[in-house]
Design a protein around this motif. Structure first.
Motif, PDB file in Angstrom:
ATOM      1  N   VAL A 250     -26.269  -3.093 -57.916  1.00 51.47           N
ATOM      2  CA  VAL A 250     -25.008  -2.444 -57.548  1.00 51.47           C
ATOM      3  C   VAL A 250     -25.258  -1.003 -57.102  1.00 51.47           C
ATOM      4  O   VAL A 250     -24.644  -0.519 -56.138  1.00 51.47           O
ATOM      5  CB  VAL A 250     -24.007  -2.508 -58.715  1.00 51.47           C
ATOM      6  CG1 VAL A 250     -22.778  -1.657 -58.429  1.00 51.47           C
ATOM      7  CG2 VAL A 250     -23.598  -3.949 -58.973  1.00 51.47           C
ATOM      8  N   ALA A 251     -26.188  -0.303 -57.777  1.00 51.44           N
ATOM      9  CA  ALA A 251     -26.528   1.063 -57.362  1.00 51.44           C
ATOM     10  C   ALA A 251     -27.091   1.068 -55.944  1.00 51.44           C
ATOM     11  O   ALA A 251     -26.722   1.919 -55.120  1.00 51.44           O
ATOM     12  CB  ALA A 251     -27.528   1.667 -58.338  1.00 51.44           C
ATOM     13  N   ALA A 252     -27.980   0.111 -55.659  1.00 52.75           N
ATOM     14  CA  ALA A 252     -28.565   0.030 -54.324  1.00 52.75           C
ATOM     15  C   ALA A 252     -27.499  -0.294 -53.279  1.00 52.75           C
ATOM     16  O   ALA A 252     -27.521   0.242 -52.160  1.00 52.75           O
ATOM     17  CB  ALA A 252     -29.663  -1.033 -54.303  1.00 52.75           C
ATOM     18  N   ARG A 256     -26.687   2.152 -50.253  1.00 52.55           N
ATOM     19  CA  ARG A 256     -27.110   1.574 -48.974  1.00 52.55           C
ATOM     20  C   ARG A 256     -28.635   1.600 -48.818  1.00 52.55           C
ATOM     21  O   ARG A 256     -29.182   2.039 -47.813  1.00 52.55           O
ATOM     22  CB  ARG A 256     -26.429   2.282 -47.795  1.00 52.55           C
ATOM     23  CG  ARG A 256     -24.907   2.178 -47.817  1.00 52.55           C
ATOM     24  CD  ARG A 256     -24.269   2.854 -46.622  1.00 52.55           C
ATOM     25  NE  ARG A 256     -22.827   2.754 -46.655  1.00 52.55           N
ATOM     26  CZ  ARG A 256     -22.119   1.721 -46.196  1.00 52.55           C
ATOM     27  NH1 ARG A 256     -22.769   0.693 -45.668  1.00 52.55           N
ATOM     28  NH2 ARG A 256     -20.801   1.715 -46.263  1.00 52.55           N
ATOM     29  N   ARG A 257     -29.308   1.104 -49.846  1.00 52.57           N
ATOM     30  CA  ARG A 257     -30.775   1.015 -49.819  1.00 52.57           C
ATOM     31  C   ARG A 257     -31.198  -0.336 -50.369  1.00 52.57           C
ATOM     32  O   ARG A 257     -30.405  -1.084 -50.924  1.00 52.57           O
ATOM     33  CB  ARG A 257     -31.390   2.128 -50.668  1.00 52.57           C
ATOM     34  CG  ARG A 257     -30.965   2.102 -52.129  1.00 52.57           C
ATOM     35  CD  ARG A 257     -31.754   3.081 -52.979  1.00 52.57           C
ATOM     36  NE  ARG A 257     -31.260   3.169 -54.350  1.00 52.57           N
ATOM     37  CZ  ARG A 257     -31.558   2.291 -55.316  1.00 52.57           C
ATOM     38  NH1 ARG A 257     -32.366   1.253 -55.062  1.00 52.57           N
ATOM     39  NH2 ARG A 257     -31.059   2.446 -56.540  1.00 52.57           N
ATOM     40  N   ALA A 258     -32.472  -0.643 -50.176  1.00 53.26           N
ATOM     41  CA  ALA A 258     -33.002  -1.882 -50.730  1.00 53.26           C
ATOM     42  C   ALA A 258     -33.127  -1.743 -52.248  1.00 53.26           C
ATOM     43  O   ALA A 258     -33.555  -0.697 -52.749  1.00 53.26           O
ATOM     44  CB  ALA A 258     -34.361  -2.199 -50.121  1.00 53.26           C
ATOM     45  N   PRO A 259     -32.759  -2.768 -53.008  1.00 49.30           N
ATOM     46  CA  PRO A 259     -32.886  -2.686 -54.470  1.00 49.30           C
ATOM     47  C   PRO A 259     -34.347  -2.731 -54.898  1.00 49.30           C
ATOM     48  O   PRO A 259     -35.200  -3.304 -54.204  1.00 49.30           O
ATOM     49  CB  PRO A 259     -32.128  -3.923 -54.963  1.00 49.30           C
ATOM     50  CG  PRO A 259     -32.209  -4.886 -53.818  1.00 49.30           C
ATOM     51  CD  PRO A 259     -32.178  -4.049 -52.567  1.00 49.30           C
ATOM     52  N   ARG A 260     -34.635  -2.124 -56.056  1.00 46.88           N
ATOM     53  CA  ARG A 260     -36.000  -2.140 -56.612  1.00 46.88           C
ATOM     54  C   ARG A 260     -35.917  -2.801 -57.993  1.00 46.88           C
ATOM     55  O   ARG A 260     -35.687  -2.140 -59.010  1.00 46.88           O
ATOM     56  CB  ARG A 260     -36.535  -0.703 -56.711  1.00 46.88           C
ATOM     57  CG  ARG A 260     -36.696  -0.015 -55.360  1.00 46.88           C
ATOM     58  CD  ARG A 260     -37.278   1.384 -55.501  1.00 46.88           C
ATOM     59  NE  ARG A 260     -36.349   2.308 -56.102  1.00 46.88           N
ATOM     60  CZ  ARG A 260     -35.462   3.030 -55.433  1.00 46.88           C
ATOM     61  NH1 ARG A 260     -35.392   2.932 -54.109  1.00 46.88           N
ATOM     62  NH2 ARG A 260     -34.643   3.868 -56.065  1.00 46.88           N
ATOM     63  N   PHE A 261     -36.106  -4.093 -58.004  1.00 47.17           N
ATOM     64  CA  PHE A 261     -36.004  -4.864 -59.233  1.00 47.17           C
ATOM     65  C   PHE A 261     -37.339  -4.866 -59.979  1.00 47.17           C
ATOM     66  O   PHE A 261     -38.373  -5.155 -59.395  1.00 47.17           O
ATOM     67  CB  PHE A 261     -35.571  -6.294 -58.946  1.00 47.17           C
ATOM     68  CG  PHE A 261     -34.206  -6.424 -58.343  1.00 47.17           C
ATOM     69  CD1 PHE A 261     -33.083  -5.956 -59.016  1.00 47.17           C
ATOM     70  CD2 PHE A 261     -34.020  -7.000 -57.096  1.00 47.17           C
ATOM     71  CE1 PHE A 261     -31.807  -6.060 -58.482  1.00 47.17           C
ATOM     72  CE2 PHE A 261     -32.754  -7.119 -56.540  1.00 47.17           C
ATOM     73  CZ  PHE A 261     -31.646  -6.643 -57.236  1.00 47.17           C
ATOM     74  N   THR A 262     -37.296  -4.554 -61.256  1.00 47.46           N
ATOM     75  CA  THR A 262     -38.534  -4.511 -62.061  1.00 47.46           C
ATOM     76  C   THR A 262     -38.394  -5.283 -63.378  1.00 47.46           C
ATOM     77  O   THR A 262     -39.324  -5.299 -64.183  1.00 47.46           O
ATOM     78  CB  THR A 262     -38.896  -3.047 -62.403  1.00 47.46           C
ATOM     79  OG1 THR A 262     -37.811  -2.446 -63.124  1.00 47.46           O
ATOM     80  CG2 THR A 262     -39.174  -2.262 -61.128  1.00 47.46           C
TER      81      THR A 262
END
Length: 269
Positions: A250-252, A256-262
């Motif tokens: 939701v933050a991404a 308007r950026r690609a999400p960084r899932f970790t």
């Protein structure tokens, strides 16, 4: 008839046009919006003058899916059980499309994303403009496809292509959606509503009882499967809101950026 989120045209020769009317939000589905659409569809189910229905979007989109600005605060803070009940409530909008006796035609203009795809595919026939694009965007927000997506996609595409669509969340053009069997027709730009109304008028001129029974029998053949998927989706989506990955998604989305899932994989549902 006009309400907060809908414009419902008066019937013309038995055809009722429902216009999703949140153009500033690309017709994204909030809780109130889904309740309103469900109520409108259930009202038409008892209308003696409604012989077919067209659903389309005002502005440059059919429907951008769930309104995260409305849904994320509700579901992320609700607890898993309450979030699951929210999801089961949202399913009523899909059920109301399928339970409407009259045939329903989706006129997809522009973007059709997330749960908007589910809404379109719940309709009996789907007409899309040449520039329409289908965005299976759930995993980009760390979420699970919902509102019946995990029923409709495998049924129409087969399991492997459905998984690719769900996993990778890559857009599909109208031409590709037609080729894949997701939709019925692609029409020139700016004519999706006109073409859908023409198709709905043809249906309205047909044998209403026979068409209703055809729809009922075809839908009944997979009713149990759809209900089972909706129940599983409600659990999976409720759990997705508590993995932590939806916060990044939701933050991404807002940034308007690609999400960084970790995050680590969740336990199997």
């Amino acid at each position: 008839m006009t309400s907060d989120h809908l414009i419902i045209d008066a019937p013309r020769e038995g055809v009722v046009v429902i216009r999703l009317n949140r153009p500033a939000k690309l017709n994204a589905l909030s809780c109130d919006f889904m309740d309103e659409l469900t109520g409108a569809l259930r009202g038409l189910a008892t209308s003696a003058t409604t012989r077919s229905v067209v659903i389309t979007g005002e502005g440059r989109a059919f429907c951008a899916g769930g309104d995260l600005d409305d849904l994320y605060p509700r579901l992320s803070g609700a607890g898993v059980n309450a979030a699951r009940l929210y999801m089961r409530g949202f399913h009523q909008v899909i059920e109301s499309v399928r339970e409407l006796p009259a045939p329903v035609v989706a006129a997809v203009n522009g973007a059709c994303a997330g749960a908007g795809i589910s809404l379109a595919l719940a309709c009996d026939l789907v007409v899309a403009s040449e520039s329409a694009a289908f965005h299976p965007s759930f995993t980009r927000a760390g979420l699970v496809p919902d509102l019946g997506a995990l029923h409709f996609w495998p049924k129409l595409l087969g399991p492997h292509r459905a998984k690719e669509l769900a996993f990778l969340a890559k857009p599909m053009s109208a031409a590709d959606a037609l080729h894949a069997g997701l939709i019925n027709r692609v029409v020139p730009e700016g004519t999706s509503l006109e073409a859908a109304v023409e198709l709905a008028a043809e249906l309205a001129g047909g044998p209403a009882a026979a068409l209703q029974m055809i729809k009922s029998v075809i839908n009944a053949s997979d009713e149990a499967a759809l209900d089972g998927v909706l129940r599983l989706e409600s659990f999976a989506q409720a759990m997705a809101f508590y993995t932590g990955e939806v916060d990044e998604g939701v933050a991404a989305f807002h940034e308007r950026r690609a999400p960084r899932f970790t995050g680590a994989p969740a336990e199997a549902v």
